[in-house]
Scaffold this motif. Structure first.
Motif, PDB file in Angstrom:
ATOM      1  N   HIS A  24       0.920  -1.097   0.097  1.00 35.35           N
ATOM      2  CA  HIS A  24       0.214  -0.274  -0.004  1.00 35.35           C
ATOM      3  C   HIS A  24       0.985   1.358  -0.064  1.00 35.35           C
ATOM      4  CE1 HIS A  24      -3.335   2.709   0.810  1.00 35.35           C
ATOM      5  NE2 HIS A  24      -2.764   3.234   1.857  1.00 35.35           N
ATOM      6  N   ASP A  25       1.987   1.298   0.732  1.00 34.19           N
ATOM      7  CA  ASP A  25       2.700   2.523   0.873  1.00 34.19           C
ATOM      8  C   ASP A  25       3.791   2.586  -0.088  1.00 34.19           C
ATOM      9  OD1 ASP A  25       1.280   3.002   3.003  1.00 34.19           O
ATOM     10  OD2 ASP A  25       2.604   2.170   4.506  1.00 34.19           O
ATOM     11  N   TYR A  26       4.338   1.807  -0.863  1.00 34.74           N
ATOM     12  CA  TYR A  26       5.496   1.559  -1.468  1.00 34.74           C
ATOM     13  C   TYR A  26       5.324   0.872  -3.052  1.00 34.74           C
ATOM     14  CZ  TYR A  26       8.042   2.565   2.653  1.00 34.74           C
ATOM     15  OH  TYR A  26       8.554   2.722   3.698  1.00 34.74           O
ATOM     16  N   HIS A  27       6.093   1.300  -4.137  1.00 36.67           N
ATOM     17  CA  HIS A  27       6.050   0.716  -5.380  1.00 36.67           C
ATOM     18  C   HIS A  27       7.105  -0.187  -5.252  1.00 36.67           C
ATOM     19  CE1 HIS A  27       3.446   3.433  -7.462  1.00 36.67           C
ATOM     20  NE2 HIS A  27       3.977   4.486  -7.021  1.00 36.67           N
ATOM     21  N   LEU A  28       6.683  -1.482  -5.129  1.00 30.81           N
ATOM     22  CA  LEU A  28       7.919  -2.586  -4.871  1.00 30.81           C
ATOM     23  C   LEU A  28       8.331  -3.268  -6.278  1.00 30.81           C
ATOM     24  CD1 LEU A  28       5.767  -4.733  -2.341  1.00 30.81           C
ATOM     25  CD2 LEU A  28       7.531  -2.926  -1.927  1.00 30.81           C
ATOM     26  N   GLU A  29       9.816  -3.147  -6.484  1.00 30.37           N
ATOM     27  CA  GLU A  29      10.258  -3.326  -7.695  1.00 30.37           C
ATOM     28  C   GLU A  29      10.920  -4.698  -7.735  1.00 30.37           C
ATOM     29  OE1 GLU A  29      12.455  -0.279  -9.571  1.00 30.37           O
ATOM     30  OE2 GLU A  29      10.815   1.170  -9.081  1.00 30.37           O
ATOM     31  N   HIS A  30      12.206  -4.622  -7.266  1.00 29.37           N
ATOM     32  CA  HIS A  30      13.282  -5.952  -7.348  1.00 29.37           C
ATOM     33  C   HIS A  30      12.943  -6.600  -5.990  1.00 29.37           C
ATOM     34  CE1 HIS A  30      14.807  -5.251 -11.139  1.00 29.37           C
ATOM     35  NE2 HIS A  30      14.771  -4.132 -10.650  1.00 29.37           N
ATOM     36  N   ARG A  31      12.672  -7.823  -6.036  1.00 30.88           N
ATOM     37  CA  ARG A  31      12.644  -8.831  -4.531  1.00 30.88           C
ATOM     38  C   ARG A  31      14.017  -9.584  -4.569  1.00 30.88           C
ATOM     39  NH1 ARG A  31       6.848  -9.120  -2.885  1.00 30.88           N
ATOM     40  NH2 ARG A  31       5.715  -7.782  -4.557  1.00 30.88           N
ATOM     41  N   HIS A  32      14.396  -9.673  -3.264  1.00 29.14           N
ATOM     42  CA  HIS A  32      15.648 -10.377  -3.006  1.00 29.14           C
ATOM     43  C   HIS A  32      15.380 -11.581  -1.820  1.00 29.14           C
ATOM     44  CE1 HIS A  32      18.560  -8.319  -5.649  1.00 29.14           C
ATOM     45  NE2 HIS A  32      17.867  -7.240  -5.477  1.00 29.14           N
ATOM     46  N   GLU A  33      15.637 -12.584  -1.809  1.00 28.01           N
ATOM     47  CA  GLU A  33      15.631 -13.690  -0.602  1.00 28.01           C
ATOM     48  C   GLU A  33      16.790 -13.559   0.088  1.00 28.01           C
ATOM     49  OE1 GLU A  33      14.227 -18.019  -0.868  1.00 28.01           O
ATOM     50  OE2 GLU A  33      16.128 -17.961  -0.880  1.00 28.01           O
ATOM     51  N   ALA A  34      16.523 -13.216   1.598  1.00 28.18           N
ATOM     52  CA  ALA A  34      17.771 -12.829   2.594  1.00 28.18           C
ATOM     53  C   ALA A  34      17.512 -13.883   3.610  1.00 28.18           C
ATOM     54  CB  ALA A  34      17.677 -11.597   2.826  1.00 28.18           C
ATOM     55  N   GLY A  35      18.730 -14.595   4.263  1.00 30.96           N
ATOM     56  CA  GLY A  35      18.559 -15.331   5.249  1.00 30.96           C
ATOM     57  C   GLY A  35      18.467 -14.584   6.663  1.00 30.96           C
ATOM     58  N   ALA A 130      12.183  -6.155  -0.707  1.00 25.26           N
ATOM     59  CA  ALA A 130      12.024  -5.489  -1.830  1.00 25.26           C
ATOM     60  C   ALA A 130      12.659  -4.207  -1.819  1.00 25.26           C
ATOM     61  CB  ALA A 130      10.484  -5.484  -2.121  1.00 25.26           C
ATOM     62  N   LEU A 131      12.998  -3.892  -2.936  1.00 21.84           N
ATOM     63  CA  LEU A 131      13.528  -2.411  -3.436  1.00 21.84           C
ATOM     64  C   LEU A 131      12.453  -1.543  -3.554  1.00 21.84           C
ATOM     65  CD1 LEU A 131      16.658  -2.883  -5.501  1.00 21.84           C
ATOM     66  CD2 LEU A 131      16.542  -1.570  -3.489  1.00 21.84           C
ATOM     67  N   ALA A 132      12.240  -0.569  -2.948  1.00 26.63           N
ATOM     68  CA  ALA A 132      10.717   0.077  -3.021  1.00 26.63           C
ATOM     69  C   ALA A 132      10.795   1.622  -3.115  1.00 26.63           C
ATOM     70  CB  ALA A 132       9.753  -0.214  -1.726  1.00 26.63           C
TER      71      ALA A 132
END
Length: 164
Positions: A24-35, A130-132
Motif C-alpha cells: 500500500h505504501d510503496y511501489h515494490l520493484e525488485h525482490r531478494h531472498e535473504a537469510g 524488496a527495493l521500493a
C-alpha cells in the motif's frame, strides 16, 4: 503428492508473516531472498506464530544489511537464562554481490529496503526484501480506484455469467 505437502506443513512450510502495508505504501520493484540470523528463542517463538514485520525496514550499516523493527515476541517458557529483546536488530544474510547492488541502488537511486514477507524454506527462516519507492497520496488513491474498479468489474461479470 499429498504426502509431500503434509510433510512440508509438518516442518513448518509456508508463510510466517506478511507485510501487506508495504504494498500500500510503496511501489515494490525488485525482490531478494535473504537469510535471517536468529537466536534459539526467536526460532521457537516464530514456530509458535509470534512474528510481526509490519513496521520493519532494512538498513545498510558498514556494508551489511540489518533488519530493524521486526517484532518477535518471546515465549514465556522458551529460555530463562537469556534476556529477550523482541525488537532487536537482526542481521540479513545475502551474498556480497547482492549486498553491493542493493547498496548502490539505495544510495544512488533513492530506493528503500522493505521486508515484504517472512517464510520457511526447509528448516530455515527467510525474509523477502524488496527495493521500493514510496507512494504519494495521489498514487494511493489511484491504486484504490483501480482495485475498486476491478472488484466491480468481477462482480458484474459474475452476475452476467449467472444470468446467461
Amino acid at each position: 503428492m499429498a504426502k509431500k505437502q503434509s510433510k512440508d506443513k509438518a516442518n513448518g512450510g509456508g508463510t510466517i508473516a506478511l507485510n501487506k502495508r508495504a504494498r500500500h505504501d510503496y511501489h515494490l520493484e525488485h525482490r531478494h531472498e535473504a537469510g535471517l540470523a536468529l537466536q534459539g528463542w526467536e526460532l521457537k517463538a516464530i514456530r509458535a506464530g509470534r512474528a510481526n514485520i509490519t513496521e520493519a525496514y532494512a538498513v545498510i550499516r558498514d556494508g551489511e544489511l540489518y533488519l530493524f523493527g521486526a517484532q518477535i515476541t518471546p515465549l514465556i517458557s522458551a529460555s530463562s537464562h537469556v534476556v529477550a529483546d523482541e525488537r532487536r536488530t537482526r542481521k540479513l544474510l545475502l551474498h556480497r554481490r547482492e549486498i553491493d547492488t542493493l547498496i548502490g541502488r539505495v544510495q544512488r537511486e533513492g530506493y528503500t529496503l522493505v521486508p515484504t514477507a517472512l517464510y520457511w524454506k526447509g528448516n530455515k527462516v527467510k525474509a523477502e526484501i524488496a527495493l521500493a519507492k514510496g507512494k504519494q497520496t495521489h498514487d494511493k488513491r489511484e491504486a484504490a480506484k483501480d482495485r475498486d474498479w476491478n472488484r466491480e468489474k468481477a462482480r458484474v461479470l459474475r452476475q452476467h455469467n449467472k444470468a446467461g
